[in-house]
Write a protein that holds these residues in place. Structure first.
Motif, PDB file in Angstrom:
ATOM      1  N   ASP A  35     -12.198   7.286 -14.566  1.00 59.35           N
ATOM      2  CA  ASP A  35     -12.563   6.198 -13.896  1.00 59.35           C
ATOM      3  C   ASP A  35     -11.366   5.559 -12.888  1.00 59.35           C
ATOM      4  O   ASP A  35     -11.234   4.719 -12.454  1.00 59.35           O
ATOM      5  N   GLY A  36     -10.529   6.710 -12.612  1.00 64.22           N
ATOM      6  CA  GLY A  36      -9.523   6.520 -11.761  1.00 64.22           C
ATOM      7  C   GLY A  36     -10.061   6.250 -10.098  1.00 64.22           C
ATOM      8  O   GLY A  36     -10.861   6.854  -9.869  1.00 64.22           O
ATOM      9  N   ARG A  37      -9.334   5.488  -9.442  1.00 71.89           N
ATOM     10  CA  ARG A  37      -9.866   5.096  -8.057  1.00 71.89           C
ATOM     11  C   ARG A  37      -8.832   5.271  -6.983  1.00 71.89           C
ATOM     12  O   ARG A  37      -8.074   4.041  -6.957  1.00 71.89           O
ATOM     13  N   PRO A  38      -8.562   6.232  -6.578  1.00 75.80           N
ATOM     14  CA  PRO A  38      -7.048   6.574  -5.706  1.00 75.80           C
ATOM     15  C   PRO A  38      -7.416   5.638  -4.487  1.00 75.80           C
ATOM     16  O   PRO A  38      -8.716   5.630  -4.023  1.00 75.80           O
ATOM     17  N   ILE A  39      -6.601   5.289  -3.721  1.00 75.24           N
ATOM     18  CA  ILE A  39      -6.693   4.746  -2.349  1.00 75.24           C
ATOM     19  C   ILE A  39      -6.853   5.608  -1.336  1.00 75.24           C
ATOM     20  O   ILE A  39      -6.659   6.698  -1.189  1.00 75.24           O
ATOM     21  N   LEU A  40      -7.788   5.129  -0.398  1.00 79.25           N
ATOM     22  CA  LEU A  40      -7.988   5.583   0.984  1.00 79.25           C
ATOM     23  C   LEU A  40      -6.991   4.779   1.939  1.00 79.25           C
ATOM     24  O   LEU A  40      -7.146   3.613   2.044  1.00 79.25           O
ATOM     25  N   PHE A  41      -5.995   5.371   2.620  1.00 75.54           N
ATOM     26  CA  PHE A  41      -5.184   4.768   3.477  1.00 75.54           C
ATOM     27  C   PHE A  41      -5.038   5.300   4.856  1.00 75.54           C
ATOM     28  O   PHE A  41      -4.502   6.505   4.905  1.00 75.54           O
ATOM     29  N   GLU A  42      -5.409   4.810   5.637  1.00 78.29           N
ATOM     30  CA  GLU A  42      -5.270   5.093   7.165  1.00 78.29           C
ATOM     31  C   GLU A  42      -4.548   4.475   7.984  1.00 78.29           C
ATOM     32  O   GLU A  42      -4.934   3.109   8.049  1.00 78.29           O
ATOM     33  N   ARG A  43      -3.837   4.768   8.962  1.00 75.87           N
ATOM     34  CA  ARG A  43      -3.054   4.137   9.958  1.00 75.87           C
ATOM     35  C   ARG A  43      -4.085   4.092  11.036  1.00 75.87           C
ATOM     36  O   ARG A  43      -4.848   4.985  11.414  1.00 75.87           O
TER      37      ARG A  43
ATOM     38  N   GLY B 138      -9.470   0.524  -1.888  1.00 74.77           N
ATOM     39  CA  GLY B 138      -8.853   0.666  -3.120  1.00 74.77           C
ATOM     40  C   GLY B 138      -9.702   0.049  -4.239  1.00 74.77           C
ATOM     41  O   GLY B 138     -10.196  -1.163  -3.948  1.00 74.77           O
ATOM     42  N   GLY B 139      -9.906   0.595  -5.272  1.00 73.40           N
ATOM     43  CA  GLY B 139     -10.942  -0.013  -6.207  1.00 73.40           C
ATOM     44  C   GLY B 139     -10.360  -0.534  -7.381  1.00 73.40           C
ATOM     45  O   GLY B 139     -11.007  -1.062  -8.324  1.00 73.40           O
ATOM     46  N   LYS B 140      -9.046  -0.532  -7.610  1.00 72.60           N
ATOM     47  CA  LYS B 140      -8.446  -1.040  -8.841  1.00 72.60           C
ATOM     48  C   LYS B 140      -7.003  -1.789  -8.504  1.00 72.60           C
ATOM     49  O   LYS B 140      -6.476  -1.480  -7.552  1.00 72.60           O
ATOM     50  N   ILE B 141      -6.860  -2.791  -9.333  1.00 73.69           N
ATOM     51  CA  ILE B 141      -5.786  -3.561  -9.078  1.00 73.69           C
ATOM     52  C   ILE B 141      -4.371  -2.888  -9.012  1.00 73.69           C
ATOM     53  O   ILE B 141      -3.617  -3.544  -8.290  1.00 73.69           O
ATOM     54  N   ASP B 142      -4.312  -1.929  -9.768  1.00 69.57           N
ATOM     55  CA  ASP B 142      -3.006  -1.279  -9.608  1.00 69.57           C
ATOM     56  C   ASP B 142      -2.729  -0.469  -8.467  1.00 69.57           C
ATOM     57  O   ASP B 142      -1.780  -0.051  -8.267  1.00 69.57           O
ATOM     58  N   ASN B 143      -3.982  -0.395  -7.679  1.00 72.12           N
ATOM     59  CA  ASN B 143      -3.648   0.310  -6.330  1.00 72.12           C
ATOM     60  C   ASN B 143      -2.602  -0.511  -5.530  1.00 72.12           C
ATOM     61  O   ASN B 143      -2.171   0.161  -4.790  1.00 72.12           O
ATOM     62  N   ILE B 144      -2.323  -1.970  -6.095  1.00 71.19           N
ATOM     63  CA  ILE B 144      -1.344  -2.515  -4.667  1.00 71.19           C
ATOM     64  C   ILE B 144      -0.056  -1.736  -4.990  1.00 71.19           C
ATOM     65  O   ILE B 144       0.630  -1.704  -3.998  1.00 71.19           O
ATOM     66  N   TYR B 145       0.344  -1.124  -6.248  1.00 72.31           N
ATOM     67  CA  TYR B 145       1.402  -0.463  -6.298  1.00 72.31           C
ATOM     68  C   TYR B 145       1.802   0.677  -5.281  1.00 72.31           C
ATOM     69  O   TYR B 145       2.665   1.182  -4.615  1.00 72.31           O
ATOM     70  N   ASP B 146       0.501   1.445  -5.129  1.00 80.77           N
ATOM     71  CA  ASP B 146       0.226   2.858  -4.442  1.00 80.77           C
ATOM     72  C   ASP B 146       0.177   2.289  -2.950  1.00 80.77           C
ATOM     73  O   ASP B 146       1.095   3.145  -2.145  1.00 80.77           O
ATOM     74  N   VAL B 147      -0.105   1.126  -2.409  1.00 77.23           N
ATOM     75  CA  VAL B 147      -0.087   0.538  -1.136  1.00 77.23           C
ATOM     76  C   VAL B 147       1.459   0.291  -0.783  1.00 77.23           C
ATOM     77  O   VAL B 147       1.752   0.731   0.184  1.00 77.23           O
ATOM     78  N   ILE B 148       2.015  -0.283  -1.779  1.00 71.59           N
ATOM     79  CA  ILE B 148       3.303  -0.514  -1.328  1.00 71.59           C
ATOM     80  C   ILE B 148       4.279   0.602  -1.144  1.00 71.59           C
ATOM     81  O   ILE B 148       5.079   0.640  -0.092  1.00 71.59           O
ATOM     82  N   GLU B 149       4.045   1.579  -1.978  1.00 71.57           N
ATOM     83  CA  GLU B 149       4.827   2.803  -1.917  1.00 71.57           C
ATOM     84  C   GLU B 149       4.532   3.490  -0.660  1.00 71.57           C
ATOM     85  O   GLU B 149       5.290   3.896   0.109  1.00 71.57           O
ATOM     86  N   LYS B 150       3.144   3.530  -0.249  1.00 75.27           N
ATOM     87  CA  LYS B 150       2.684   4.052   1.019  1.00 75.27           C
ATOM     88  C   LYS B 150       3.337   3.597   2.146  1.00 75.27           C
ATOM     89  O   LYS B 150       3.648   4.167   3.188  1.00 75.27           O
ATOM     90  N   LEU B 151       3.348   2.176   2.202  1.00 74.25           N
ATOM     91  CA  LEU B 151       3.624   1.372   3.224  1.00 74.25           C
ATOM     92  C   LEU B 151       5.096   1.528   3.464  1.00 74.25           C
ATOM     93  O   LEU B 151       5.580   1.431   4.457  1.00 74.25           O
TER      94      LEU B 151
END
Length: 139
Positions: free
Chosen positions: A96-104, A116-129
Motif C-alpha cells: 500500500d505504498g504510494r510514492p510521489i509523482l514530482f514534475e518541474r 502523493g497519496g500518503k501524509i508521509d509523502n511530505i518528507y519525500d517532497v521536501i527532500e526532492k525540493l
C-alpha cells in the motif's frame, strides 16, 4: 461529531471524515472500501470500468467493524456511497505504498506538480525540493 474527523490506524483501519459540502461524514475502511482491481492497459478507460461496475455497498460491514473503536457509529444513518478510481502502482499492491509523482513545470520557474497519496509523502517532497537547482540557488 459534526466537525470531527477520525482515522484509526490500528489493524484494519478506517477513516470517518467530515464532508462539508453535503453536511455529512464519509466512512472508508481499508478492508471494505476497495471493490475491485485490474492491471491498467492503454486501451482501457478506468472510468468506464467504474461506470460498468455494479455498485453494491459494504457499509454494514464497515460500520460494524469501525464501531468496535467508535461505538457511536452504530447510530449512523447510511445516505449513499461514493465510488472513485484509486491508482496504485503494481509494485505497491502488497504494501500500500504510494510514492510521489514530482514534475518541474517546463516554462514556469519554481512551479512543481506533486501527486502523493500518503501524509508521509511530505518528507519525500521536501527532500526532492531541497535537491532542485532553482530552489538551491535561491538560498
Amino acid at each position: 461529531m459534526k466537525n470531527i474527523g477520525i482515522t484509526v490506524m490500528d489493524g484494519p483501519f478506517f477513516s470517518l471524515m467530515p464532508f462539508p459540502a453535503r453536511e455529512i461524514h464519509t466512512l472508508s475502511h481499508v478492508r471494505y472500501t476497495p471493490h475491485f482491481s485490474w492491471n491498467d492497459a492503454r486501451d482501457e478507460n478506468p472510468y468506464r470500468k467504474l461506470a460498468d461496475y455494479d455498485r453494491k455497498t459494504r457499509v454494514d460491514r464497515m460500520i460494524r467493524d469501525a464501531a468496535r473503536y467508535l461505538p457511536v457509529l452504530l447510530e449512523a444513518r447510511y445516505i449513499d456511497s461514493l465510488f472513485e478510481v484509486k491508482t496504485v502502482l503494481v509494485k505497491n499492491e502488497g504494501d500500500d505504498g504510494r510514492p510521489i509523482l514530482f514534475e518541474r513545470h517546463a516554462s514556469l520557474p519554481g512551479c512543481f506538480s506533486v501527486l502523493g497519496g500518503k501524509i508521509d509523502n511530505i518528507y519525500d517532497v521536501i527532500e526532492k525540493l531541497d535537491g532542485e537547482e532553482f530552489l538551491s540557488s535561491q538560498g
